[in-house]
Motif scaffolding. Sequence first.
Motif, PDB file in Angstrom:
ATOM      1  N   LEU A 187      -6.038  16.607   3.866  1.00  0.00           N
ATOM      2  CA  LEU A 187      -5.610  15.870   2.678  1.00  0.00           C
ATOM      3  C   LEU A 187      -5.658  14.366   2.922  1.00  0.00           C
ATOM      4  O   LEU A 187      -6.134  13.604   2.065  1.00  0.00           O
ATOM      5  N   GLY A 188      -5.174  13.938   4.084  1.00  0.00           N
ATOM      6  CA  GLY A 188      -5.238  12.519   4.412  1.00  0.00           C
ATOM      7  C   GLY A 188      -6.664  12.010   4.440  1.00  0.00           C
ATOM      8  O   GLY A 188      -6.965  10.918   3.936  1.00  0.00           O
ATOM      9  N   LYS A 189      -7.555  12.789   5.017  1.00  0.00           N
ATOM     10  CA  LYS A 189      -8.968  12.406   5.072  1.00  0.00           C
ATOM     11  C   LYS A 189      -9.547  12.318   3.670  1.00  0.00           C
ATOM     12  O   LYS A 189     -10.286  11.386   3.345  1.00  0.00           O
ATOM     13  N   TYR A 190      -9.209  13.273   2.808  1.00  0.00           N
ATOM     14  CA  TYR A 190      -9.733  13.285   1.445  1.00  0.00           C
ATOM     15  C   TYR A 190      -9.335  12.025   0.683  1.00  0.00           C
ATOM     16  O   TYR A 190     -10.167  11.367   0.045  1.00  0.00           O
ATOM     17  N   ILE A 191      -8.065  11.671   0.760  1.00  0.00           N
ATOM     18  CA  ILE A 191      -7.593  10.562  -0.059  1.00  0.00           C
ATOM     19  C   ILE A 191      -8.105   9.215   0.460  1.00  0.00           C
ATOM     20  O   ILE A 191      -8.418   8.322  -0.328  1.00  0.00           O
ATOM     21  N   TYR A 192      -8.247   9.067   1.780  1.00  0.00           N
ATOM     22  CA  TYR A 192      -8.782   7.808   2.322  1.00  0.00           C
ATOM     23  C   TYR A 192     -10.301   7.742   2.207  1.00  0.00           C
ATOM     24  O   TYR A 192     -10.870   6.660   2.109  1.00  0.00           O
ATOM     25  N   GLU A 193     -10.943   8.885   2.223  1.00  0.00           N
ATOM     26  CA  GLU A 193     -12.395   8.913   2.088  1.00  0.00           C
ATOM     27  C   GLU A 193     -12.819   8.566   0.670  1.00  0.00           C
ATOM     28  O   GLU A 193     -13.841   7.908   0.457  1.00  0.00           O
ATOM     29  N   ASN A 194     -12.038   9.002  -0.300  1.00  0.00           N
ATOM     30  CA  ASN A 194     -12.407   8.830  -1.706  1.00  0.00           C
ATOM     31  C   ASN A 194     -11.690   7.681  -2.405  1.00  0.00           C
ATOM     32  O   ASN A 194     -12.216   7.129  -3.378  1.00  0.00           O
ATOM     33  N   TYR A 195     -10.508   7.318  -1.916  1.00  0.00           N
ATOM     34  CA  TYR A 195      -9.703   6.321  -2.627  1.00  0.00           C
ATOM     35  C   TYR A 195      -9.029   5.360  -1.641  1.00  0.00           C
ATOM     36  O   TYR A 195      -7.845   5.052  -1.769  1.00  0.00           O
ATOM     37  N   GLU A 196      -9.797   4.858  -0.691  1.00  0.00           N
ATOM     38  CA  GLU A 196      -9.210   4.013   0.350  1.00  0.00           C
ATOM     39  C   GLU A 196      -8.527   2.779  -0.237  1.00  0.00           C
ATOM     40  O   GLU A 196      -7.380   2.476   0.109  1.00  0.00           O
ATOM     41  N   ASN A 197      -9.212   2.062  -1.098  1.00  0.00           N
ATOM     42  CA  ASN A 197      -8.625   0.837  -1.651  1.00  0.00           C
ATOM     43  C   ASN A 197      -7.392   1.142  -2.483  1.00  0.00           C
ATOM     44  O   ASN A 197      -6.381   0.424  -2.406  1.00  0.00           O
ATOM     45  N   GLU A 198      -7.473   2.198  -3.271  1.00  0.00           N
ATOM     46  CA  GLU A 198      -6.356   2.543  -4.163  1.00  0.00           C
ATOM     47  C   GLU A 198      -5.109   2.938  -3.365  1.00  0.00           C
ATOM     48  O   GLU A 198      -4.000   2.477  -3.655  1.00  0.00           O
ATOM     49  N   ILE A 199      -5.291   3.794  -2.367  1.00  0.00           N
ATOM     50  CA  ILE A 199      -4.119   4.263  -1.632  1.00  0.00           C
ATOM     51  C   ILE A 199      -3.555   3.160  -0.746  1.00  0.00           C
ATOM     52  O   ILE A 199      -2.335   3.006  -0.627  1.00  0.00           O
ATOM     53  N   LYS A 200      -4.423   2.337  -0.151  1.00  0.00           N
ATOM     54  CA  LYS A 200      -3.925   1.264   0.714  1.00  0.00           C
ATOM     55  C   LYS A 200      -3.208   0.183  -0.083  1.00  0.00           C
ATOM     56  O   LYS A 200      -2.308  -0.487   0.446  1.00  0.00           O
ATOM     57  N   SER A 201      -3.572   0.010  -1.352  1.00  0.00           N
ATOM     58  CA  SER A 201      -2.855  -0.961  -2.180  1.00  0.00           C
ATOM     59  C   SER A 201      -1.397  -0.560  -2.356  1.00  0.00           C
ATOM     60  O   SER A 201      -0.540  -1.386  -2.676  1.00  0.00           O
ATOM     61  N   MET A 202      -1.102   0.731  -2.120  1.00  0.00           N
ATOM     62  CA  MET A 202       0.267   1.240  -2.221  1.00  0.00           C
ATOM     63  C   MET A 202       0.923   1.376  -0.849  1.00  0.00           C
ATOM     64  O   MET A 202       2.052   0.933  -0.637  1.00  0.00           O
ATOM     65  N   THR A 203       0.195   1.978   0.090  1.00  0.00           N
ATOM     66  CA  THR A 203       0.805   2.262   1.384  1.00  0.00           C
ATOM     67  C   THR A 203       1.070   1.009   2.207  1.00  0.00           C
ATOM     68  O   THR A 203       1.885   1.041   3.133  1.00  0.00           O
ATOM     69  N   MET A 204       0.395  -0.094   1.880  1.00  0.00           N
ATOM     70  CA  MET A 204       0.604  -1.330   2.640  1.00  0.00           C
ATOM     71  C   MET A 204       1.709  -2.195   2.037  1.00  0.00           C
ATOM     72  O   MET A 204       1.999  -3.279   2.544  1.00  0.00           O
ATOM     73  N   LEU A 205       2.335  -1.722   0.969  1.00  0.00           N
ATOM     74  CA  LEU A 205       3.472  -2.439   0.392  1.00  0.00           C
ATOM     75  C   LEU A 205       4.722  -2.150   1.212  1.00  0.00           C
ATOM     76  O   LEU A 205       5.064  -0.997   1.450  1.00  0.00           O
ATOM     77  N   SER A 206       5.404  -3.192   1.629  1.00  0.00           N
ATOM     78  CA  SER A 206       6.626  -3.002   2.409  1.00  0.00           C
ATOM     79  C   SER A 206       7.834  -2.735   1.519  1.00  0.00           C
ATOM     80  O   SER A 206       8.862  -2.237   2.000  1.00  0.00           O
ATOM     81  N   SER A 207       7.693  -3.039   0.216  1.00  0.00           N
ATOM     82  CA  SER A 207       8.800  -2.808  -0.709  1.00  0.00           C
ATOM     83  C   SER A 207       8.314  -2.946  -2.148  1.00  0.00           C
ATOM     84  O   SER A 207       7.235  -3.488  -2.402  1.00  0.00           O
ATOM     85  N   VAL A 208       9.104  -2.437  -3.065  1.00  0.00           N
ATOM     86  CA  VAL A 208       8.870  -2.617  -4.500  1.00  0.00           C
ATOM     87  C   VAL A 208      10.225  -2.844  -5.165  1.00  0.00           C
ATOM     88  O   VAL A 208      11.279  -2.566  -4.576  1.00  0.00           O
ATOM     89  N   TYR A 209      10.186  -3.348  -6.386  1.00  0.00           N
ATOM     90  CA  TYR A 209      11.407  -3.529  -7.169  1.00  0.00           C
ATOM     91  C   TYR A 209      11.450  -2.524  -8.313  1.00  0.00           C
ATOM     92  O   TYR A 209      10.449  -2.321  -9.003  1.00  0.00           O
ATOM     93  N   VAL A 210      12.605  -1.886  -8.493  1.00  0.00           N
ATOM     94  CA  VAL A 210      12.826  -0.983  -9.621  1.00  0.00           C
ATOM     95  C   VAL A 210      14.105  -1.420 -10.320  1.00  0.00           C
ATOM     96  O   VAL A 210      15.181  -1.426  -9.702  1.00  0.00           O
ATOM     97  N   HIS A 211      13.971  -1.845 -11.573  1.00  0.00           N
ATOM     98  CA  HIS A 211      15.121  -2.366 -12.316  1.00  0.00           C
ATOM     99  C   HIS A 211      15.807  -3.495 -11.537  1.00  0.00           C
ATOM    100  O   HIS A 211      17.042  -3.607 -11.530  1.00  0.00           O
ATOM    101  N   GLY A 212      14.999  -4.320 -10.877  1.00  0.00           N
ATOM    102  CA  GLY A 212      15.527  -5.456 -10.147  1.00  0.00           C
ATOM    103  C   GLY A 212      16.129  -5.134  -8.798  1.00  0.00           C
ATOM    104  O   GLY A 212      16.638  -6.033  -8.119  1.00  0.00           O
ATOM    105  N   ILE A 213      16.075  -3.878  -8.396  1.00  0.00           N
ATOM    106  CA  ILE A 213      16.640  -3.475  -7.099  1.00  0.00           C
ATOM    107  C   ILE A 213      15.504  -3.292  -6.091  1.00  0.00           C
ATOM    108  O   ILE A 213      14.519  -2.602  -6.364  1.00  0.00           O
ATOM    109  N   LEU A 214      15.649  -3.926  -4.925  1.00  0.00           N
ATOM    110  CA  LEU A 214      14.620  -3.840  -3.885  1.00  0.00           C
ATOM    111  C   LEU A 214      14.653  -2.463  -3.233  1.00  0.00           C
ATOM    112  O   LEU A 214      15.696  -1.991  -2.784  1.00  0.00           O
TER     113      LEU A 214
END
Length: 305
Positions: A187-214
């Motif tokens: 599964l890991g190979k599939y998602i990085y083989e087909n959607y490397e840029n898309e998944i890394k744009s998420m997995t490389m985030l150290s944090s996100v905000y939801v309703h202003g909460i880190l």
Amino acid sequence: MKKFKLNLFLSIFIFAFTLQSVNIFADDIKFSNFPVIAGGAGAVMDFDSGAVLWSKDGDSQRTIASMTKVLAVAVAFDEIKAGNLHMDDKVVISANAAAISNNPMWSGHESFKAGEIQTVRDLLNNAVVFSGNASIVAIGEHISGSTAEFATKMNALAEKIGMNGYFVDPAGMSENNTTTAKSMLKLGKYIYENYENEIKSMTMLSSVYVHGILKKSTNMLLNNGYSGIEGLKTGTYSSYNANFIGVAKRGDKRLIAVTINTPTANRFSDITSMFEFGWKNDFNQYWKNDSRLTETQISSDKKIL
């Protein structure tokens, strides 16, 4: 009769030579730093070749908790690729998703209200970065109408990839979501083989905000700056039943490793142990130059070294 004796001699000679070659080959294989993991199951894969470098009970069915979300995200990416979904699409949070997001039983709280609007991008970020359960449930409901119908898509993709497992919800809340360590590598190979840029744009985030909460990433290898780390996803049922699938790249070598059913305190050290085994040994010289090198020769399941 002479022809028979000649054929017999040749057969014996070829067999003896082959046996000697195998023994010489086996003697030539010298690997170091074999992984030691606390997980009940684990495995590490070389991304480019798809070869499993090492495994521990890698074919056993295990509960995987929130690592299930990786498959759900892969389904969402497939839907986007097909033109059925877009990152900026608006998703209406259902009463079901809102209830999950406010349930103290689950750690990934988004505190959604029924009827509020979130984008596909934000929901996927939530699911990947801090394992928001309601976020991936909302995605599943938006795509398929219900989590049960979405699970049908998940199982179809799992079968396509060649995974051995079964999935009943996109968030991994049910212990009926099961698969194997080796299947998670596929599964890991599939998602990085087909959607490397898309998944890394998420997995490389150290944090996100939801309703202003880190909300910080649950990936401590990312938070602590492990060299080459690119992802991917944790999963937790309890302090003694945790999981992690990690992806890292150094130079031209990318590795995928997974540990399943391990104590929370050990899941990242399990992965680094397998990564270090991959970094410190040059497997390419064997599988490129001799087809007899198989996974079972370098697996803890059936180690012949």
